[in-house]
Enzyme design. Structure first.
Site, PDB file in Angstrom:
ATOM      1  CE1 TYR A  27      -3.426  -2.819   0.623  1.00  9.83           C
ATOM      2  CE2 TYR A  27      -1.712  -3.227   2.535  1.00  9.83           C
ATOM      3  CZ  TYR A  27      -2.813  -3.654   1.632  1.00  9.83           C
ATOM      4  OH  TYR A  27      -3.432  -4.828   1.756  1.00  9.83           O
ATOM      5  CE1 TYR A 159      -7.602  -6.470   2.523  1.00 10.58           C
ATOM      6  CE2 TYR A 159      -6.876  -8.342   3.399  1.00 10.58           C
ATOM      7  CZ  TYR A 159      -6.728  -7.563   2.421  1.00 10.58           C
ATOM      8  OH  TYR A 159      -5.526  -7.507   1.877  1.00 10.58           O
TER       9      TYR A 159
HETATM   10  C1  LIG Z   1      -4.919 -11.334   4.951  1.00 12.25           C
HETATM   11  C2  LIG Z   1      -6.366 -11.564   4.695  1.00 12.25           C
HETATM   12  C3  LIG Z   1      -6.414 -12.207   3.367  1.00 12.25           C
HETATM   13  C4  LIG Z   1      -5.560 -12.017   2.168  1.00 12.25           C
HETATM   14  O1  LIG Z   1      -4.625 -12.892   2.400  1.00 12.25           O
HETATM   15  P1  LIG Z   1      -3.127 -12.586   1.637  1.00 12.25           P
HETATM   16  O2  LIG Z   1      -2.328 -13.954   1.957  1.00 12.25           O
HETATM   17  O3  LIG Z   1      -2.574 -11.392   2.131  1.00 12.25           O
HETATM   18  O4  LIG Z   1      -3.471 -12.579   0.075  1.00 12.25           O
HETATM   19  C5  LIG Z   1      -7.875 -12.564   2.940  1.00 12.25           C
HETATM   20  N1  LIG Z   1      -8.819 -12.506   3.915  1.00 12.25           N
HETATM   21  C6  LIG Z   1      -8.578 -12.308   5.136  1.00 12.25           C
HETATM   22  C7  LIG Z   1      -9.627 -12.294   6.207  1.00 12.25           C
HETATM   23  C8  LIG Z   1      -7.348 -11.799   5.643  1.00 12.25           C
HETATM   24  O5  LIG Z   1      -7.136 -11.622   6.747  1.00 12.25           O
END
Ligand SMILES: *Cc1c(COP(=O)(O)O)cnc(C)c1O
Length: 451
Positions: A27, A159
């Protein structure tokens, strides 16, 4: 013993300057705006950092490297698993070949995850595991003769990663992904679940969610949510009862339920999987982050036999996904060792111990001006502010206390490794309090919208 690099003074300054000029950070802009700390090594719960101004220091890690390093760093058991596997092979393709680490890990995941999840897709990151989950659900619906069921429903505040489909189900406000509204697929959003793990279910909200599933059932492939804890969307907790509401609504309308336990899986909330707080099993489950104990990048998407068989009956009777590094033996071997290590100890007692330490250590933060809430669940401690955190001032204040934190949005939070001793938990809490106080003193801030 020779130093790998001098680490202090000019060498550190040079590395940091090259970093600023050439290297993207999460980011971040180019050239880099914030000066990262240079990490030389890490062991146990300590990061050994170097910088040009102050030389070497050790910081207690309050982040578990984005919630993944549950056993701490440089763990002898995980090191041994990696070294042993390196001696055999680091990687081979997974198309047409298989190997013990992937098979063992997959079987173990089937054994420890909620009832009914029988089939494992090994992905190379959390975001990819969510993409795979989405693909599974769309293919399933298509093969059932419902090709129009292509949308996803979620609730606000979530997220799910930074690739395309995960972005489309992240919180549409705040965060960075609203940049892409109009470009991303348009998904169905319920209001954010009411806050509070212990708050009983709000019948009005439950009705809202049920209504929305019913209203959009004809176009929904799946509902996807983070169970119990919304992580990078704002570190909020909600009643597990809403998972039961979602499960029932999905069943009623033959919509699949995807639970994203990438952040919550492997004990973080006090249960091995957060869905266990509700006794709910999903149709599709994503795990990642702590899967390899923070050693290597690997995630997994699990599904039920109903989903797998549905896909197998489709006009394209295969799951149309296959990354180059799928099933990476090195990551799989370490993940299997990490799970064995976790399950071979009373991990729940360790998480409970950390929970108690966070509760007592963070409680005094309630008296700091601007703090609106302090909440703790399992190995997660969050101090909520009434506005954006001054992330730079807060981060520096934590470092002065000897603690590594990365506050974001309107929170300062910690997710320590499960091996963090009581004294270090107390130190982390002091770091959180100092970070909150520093942010409060610095006045209104722009804050960081992304984790
Ligand atoms: C971190 C996260 C992701 C993404 O995982 P990455 O390995 O960073 O691509 C997806 N869902 C949740 C709930 C997360 O905390």
């Amino acid at each position: 013993m020779p130093e790998p690099f001098p680490g202090t003074g000019t060498a550190a300054a040079e590395l940091l300057e090259l970093d600023r000029r050439h290297v993207w950070h999460p980011y971040g802009p180019i050239p880099g705006a914030e000066e990262p700390l240079l990490v030389e090594s890490a062991a146990g719960v300590r990061l050994r950092v170097a910088d040009a101004a102050e030389g070497r220091r050790e910081l207690v890690d309050g982040m578990s490297s984005w919630w993944s390093a549950i056993h701490g760093y440089n763990h002898p058991v995980l090191n041994a698993a990696a070294t042993e596997q390196l001696g055999r092979m680091s990687h081979v393709m997974f198309g047409g070949l298989t190997h013990e680490p992937a098979v063992r890990l997959s079987k173990r995941l089937v054994d420890v995850t909620p009832e009914g999840l029988e089939h494992v897709f090994l992905a190379d990151s959390g975001s990819v595991s969510v993409e795979v989950a989405v693909k599974m659900c769309l293919q399933y619906q298509r093969s059932r003769g419902r090709p129009r069921r292509q949308r996803l429903m979620t609730w606000r505040g979530g997220y799910h990663g930074d690739t395309w489909h995960p972005m489309s189900v992240c919180d549409p406000d705040g965060g960075m992904h609203d940049l892409w509204s109009g470009v991303l697929p348009c998904q169905v959003f319920a209001d954010a679940p009411p806050s509070g793990f212990d708050a009983g279910p709000d019948p009005v909200y439950a009705e809202h969610v049920r209504d929305l599933v019913a209203l959009h059932a004809g176009e929904l492939a799946a509902v996807i949510v983070e169970p119990v804890v919304q992580g990078a969307g704002g570190m909020r907790f909600h009643s597990p009862a809403y998972l039961q509401v979602l499960r029932e609504a999905c069943d009623e309308h033959d919509v699949l339920l995807v639970l994203d336990e990438i952040a919550t899986g492997f004990g973080r909330t006090g249960m091995l999987f957060a869905s266990e707080h509700a006794g709910v099993a999903p149709d599709v489950l994503c795990v990642g982050k702590a899967l390899t104990g923070g050693y290597l990048t690997m995630a997994a998407t699990l599904c039920t036999s109903r989903v797998a068989e549905g896909i197998s009956r489709g006009e394209v009777p295969v799951l149309a996904h296959g990354p180059t590094f799928m099933g990476n033996p090195l990551a799989a071997a370490v993940a299997d060792a990490s799970l064995e290590l976790l399950l071979g100890q009373d991990w729940q007692a360790e998480v409970r111990r950390i929970e108690a330490g966070l509760r007592s250590g963070l409680a005094p933060a309630r008296d700091i001006p601007g703090v609106t809430d302090v909440r703790v669940l399992g190995g997660i401690g969050v101090v909520q502010l009434d506005g954006p955190v001054d992330t730079a001032a807060a981060g520096r204040a934590a470092v002065r206390e000897g603690v590594w934190l990365r506050p974001f949005r309107d929170t300062v939070y910690t997710m320590p490794p499960y091996v963090t001793g009581d004294e270090d938990v107390a130190r982390i809490c002091a770091g959180v309090r100092a970070a909150v106080a520093a942010s409060a003193e610095s006045g209104p801030a722009a804050g960081a919208v992304a984790r």
